[in-house]
Motif scaffolding. Structure first.
Motif, mmCIF file in Angstrom:
data_model
loop_
_atom_site.group_PDB
_atom_site.id
_atom_site.type_symbol
_atom_site.label_atom_id
_atom_site.label_comp_id
_atom_site.label_asym_id
_atom_site.label_seq_id
_atom_site.Cartn_x
_atom_site.Cartn_y
_atom_site.Cartn_z
ATOM 1 N N PRO A 1 -5.678 -3.558 -8.384
ATOM 2 C CA PRO A 1 -4.561 -2.682 -8.766
ATOM 3 C C PRO A 1 -3.288 -2.890 -7.969
ATOM 4 C CG PRO A 1 -6.176 -1.469 -7.477
ATOM 5 C CD PRO A 1 -6.772 -2.820 -7.738
ATOM 6 N N GLY A 2 -3.305 -3.765 -6.989
ATOM 7 C CA GLY A 2 -2.120 -3.994 -6.179
ATOM 8 C C GLY A 2 -2.484 -4.724 -4.909
ATOM 9 N N ARG B 1 9.420 -0.990 0.954
ATOM 10 C CA ARG B 1 10.102 -0.676 -0.308
ATOM 11 C C ARG B 1 9.665 -1.635 -1.409
ATOM 12 N NH1 ARG B 1 14.706 -1.284 1.481
ATOM 13 N NH2 ARG B 1 15.295 -3.293 0.540
ATOM 14 N N THR B 2 9.581 -2.921 -1.071
ATOM 15 C CA THR B 2 9.160 -3.903 -2.077
ATOM 16 C C THR B 2 7.725 -3.645 -2.515
ATOM 17 O OG1 THR B 2 10.616 -5.539 -1.035
ATOM 18 C CG2 THR B 2 8.939 -6.369 -2.544
ATOM 19 N N TRP C 1 6.164 -2.931 -6.322
ATOM 20 C CA TRP C 1 5.037 -3.643 -6.941
ATOM 21 C C TRP C 1 3.959 -2.655 -7.392
ATOM 22 C CZ3 TRP C 1 5.651 -8.095 -8.862
ATOM 23 C CH2 TRP C 1 6.318 -9.134 -8.218
ATOM 24 N N VAL C 2 3.654 -1.668 -6.538
ATOM 25 C CA VAL C 2 2.603 -0.699 -6.863
ATOM 26 C C VAL C 2 3.012 0.134 -8.073
ATOM 27 C CG1 VAL C 2 1.427 1.374 -6.020
ATOM 28 C CG2 VAL C 2 1.650 -0.634 -4.535
ATOM 29 N N ALA C 3 4.287 0.518 -8.124
ATOM 30 C CA ALA C 3 4.766 1.294 -9.270
ATOM 31 C C ALA C 3 4.680 0.474 -10.555
ATOM 32 C CB ALA C 3 6.203 1.745 -9.019
ATOM 33 N N GLN C 4 4.992 -0.809 -10.463
ATOM 34 C CA GLN C 4 4.893 -1.672 -11.639
ATOM 35 C C GLN C 4 3.457 -1.763 -12.132
ATOM 36 O OE1 GLN C 4 4.772 -6.173 -11.758
ATOM 37 N NE2 GLN C 4 6.962 -5.871 -12.117
ATOM 38 N N ARG C 5 2.498 -1.908 -11.228
ATOM 39 C CA ARG C 5 1.091 -1.989 -11.623
ATOM 40 C C ARG C 5 0.618 -0.660 -12.207
ATOM 41 N NH1 ARG C 5 -1.564 -4.425 -13.429
ATOM 42 N NH2 ARG C 5 -3.548 -4.268 -12.361
ATOM 43 N N ALA C 6 1.097 0.463 -11.634
ATOM 44 C CA ALA C 6 0.715 1.769 -12.181
ATOM 45 C C ALA C 6 1.225 1.923 -13.614
ATOM 46 C CB ALA C 6 1.256 2.882 -11.292
#
Length: 503
Positions: A224-225, A59-60, A64-69
């Motif tokens: 990207p992550g 989940r964490t 993080w990936v959504a924030q970078r996107a």
């Protein structure tokens, strides 16, 4: 070509060789990690908490990936480089203790990797808990003279502070994640949240100063992550994040399947090796399937899978259909050494002792640990084995030839056999095995500074991969801490991997 550990004891770093110049690269004061320190054990508690109360890594990671996107990272998480059809790159695993063994790798790495296009750090960039202020002495300073970009995948230690420092360093100063809603009281997640280790509010105040060590534009790398792919020349290098407990969340698993459909030949870099210590660990993906299912699928054209986490070098050439995939362990980049002498006679997935390679050699590993136990227990005369005695007793216990030629016959005494059994050489069942001393897991958890040691030989290593349209040449270079291997790093293992034509 300089002698390696397969040629002579001196090539392994034994004897009275001159120490290398690596200490000139180090800070004046070095903090030595000790897992005997209760404060260190308490700070590194998140892995245990995740195994008891549920692993929040997936989940964490998704947050993080959504924030970078949202910040503009490419949706496919692919870094597209303009490398030519022939280029080289480095892989260095489990680096960041910031002590002599880590810095001892650097001179040989700079020499053997001077013309490489980039490097990848595979797992556990920073010990003990991935703190931001540790990046100065354990990442930016040691690799300041490496003039190319460095990409990284996190290991479990980088996740002990929810990956915040890793994201700041490698993913463009990612801001902290917003707090999540509190779970219901008296549930597993609630208990985990009460005990969970989090970074100090002041952590990272020295990070901007540390970045100056690698501030040249040629060294710049933005990923990207925590997981990514690099399109470089004729190959795609795929890096996956196996989190705290060595598995993939469903979102990353779906991405891995998608990114693997590209027609280029591929090399996987993972924080958890798929073959290690004579056993298969395919790496589960949440929702079903495994990472190795994806690697073995002929449509995906993987030619190698390289994993960190275990602090030595191992290679398993596994035949899959009409091709061979090279499964490699490459975690010898600086952290304390995991034993190889505890690996039994290899027979897994069609790979036998004839095909298997490791570094350090099992005899050298046994001699190394016998010296450590002799020093720790003050029973040097009982425990300490010469490299020749250790090599001979390992060969006897496993029923294999000596890995390097002995200069003279070595008599295997009863003491030698007892010490080998106590230290788990070859995992051969006998009466002494009931009294076996901790070497593999408990020992290195408790005595990691001792198992690192602060005098050569260190038995560290790094990989260089030379890519062409036809093949990948993989070499494992040794770093002992001695001047001879520093000036001209020996090759401990080498294999040329043919590349299939891109579809």
């Amino acid at each position: 070509m300089p002698d390696s550990s397969r040629d002579t004891p001196e090539g392994a770093g034994w004897g009275t060789a001159e120490r290398g110049a690596y200490r000139r690269l180090m800070p004046t004061e070095v903090q030595k990690i000790s897992w005997l320190d209760p404060r260190m054990l308490w700070a590194a508690r998140n892995g245990v908490l995740a195994s008891w109360f549920g692993d929040p890594t997936g989940r964490t990671r998704g947050r993080w990936v959504a924030q970078r996107a949202a910040a503009g990272a490419p949706a496919d998480k692919v870094i597209r480089r303009d490398d030519p059809d022939r280029f080289s790159f480095l892989v260095i695993g489990d680096t960041g203790e910031g002590d002599e063994p880590q810095y001892a790798v650097v001179p040989g790495l700079l020499k053997a990797g001077a013309d490489t296009s980039f490097a990848v750090l595979a797992s556990d960039v920073i010990y003990p808990v991935g703190g931001a202020d540790d990046y100065g002495p354990k990442f930016f300073r040691p690799y300041r003279d490496y003039r190319a970009p460095i990409y990284a995948i996190p290991g479990n230690h980088d996740w002990y502070e929810d990956l915040g420092a890793f994201m700041r360093v490698f993913c463009g100063d990612a801001p902290p994640l917003a707090p999540e809603p509190k779970p219901r009281p008296l549930t597993g997640p609630w208990l985990r949240g009460l005990l969970w280790h989090r970074p100090r509010d002041t952590d990272g105040l020295r990070l901007d100063e540390a970045r100056k060590y690698r501030s040249d534009p040629a060294q710049a790398a933005l990923q990207p992550g925590p997981y990514w792919a690099v399109d470089a020349g004729p190959v795609r290098v795929v890096g996956i994040d196996t989190g705290l407990l060595g598995r993939l969340d469903a979102e990353q698993g779906a991405w891995l399947r998608e990114v693997s459909r590209d027609p280029r030949p591929k090399i996987l870099i993972t924080g958890s090796p798929l073959y290690v210590d004579g056993a298969h660990h395919p790496c589960e993906i949440e929702g079903g399937g495994t990472v190795d299912d994806i690697v073995r699928d002929p449509a995906h054209r993987y030619v190698a899978a390289i994993g960190g986490d275990i602090h030595n070098y191992q290679r398993y050439p596994v035949r899959v259909g009409d091709r061979t995939i090279q499964y490699v362990v490459a975690g010898g980049g600086g952290a304390f050494m995991h034993a190889t002498h505890t690996i039994g006679r290899v027979d897994v997935a069609g790979v036998t002792e004839r095909d298997f390679r490791c570094y350090p050699l099992r005899g050298d590993s046994l001699a190394f640990y016998s010296t450590l136990y002799g020093r720790r227990t003050r029973l040097r005369r009982f425990f300490t084995l010469t490299e020749a005695e250790a090599a001979a007793v390992v060969a006897e216990r496993l029923g294999i030839p000596l890995t390097r030629a002995q200069r003279s016959e070595v008599r295997i005494t009863r003491r030698t056999r007892v010490v080998a059994s106590l230290l788990g050489a070859g995992r051969r069942p006998d009466r002494t095995a009931r009294l076996r001393l901790p070497v593999r897991k408990i020992y290195t958890s408790l005595f990691s500074p001792g198992s690192a040691t602060y005098s050569p030989p260190f038995f560290k290593c790094f990989l260089r991969l030379d890519v062409s349209p036809e093949s990948v040449r993989l070499r494992c270079y040794a770093a002992t801490g001695n001047r001879a291997q520093e000036a001209d790093p020996p090759v401990e293992d080498e294999v040329t991997i043919p590349l299939p034509e891109a579809g």
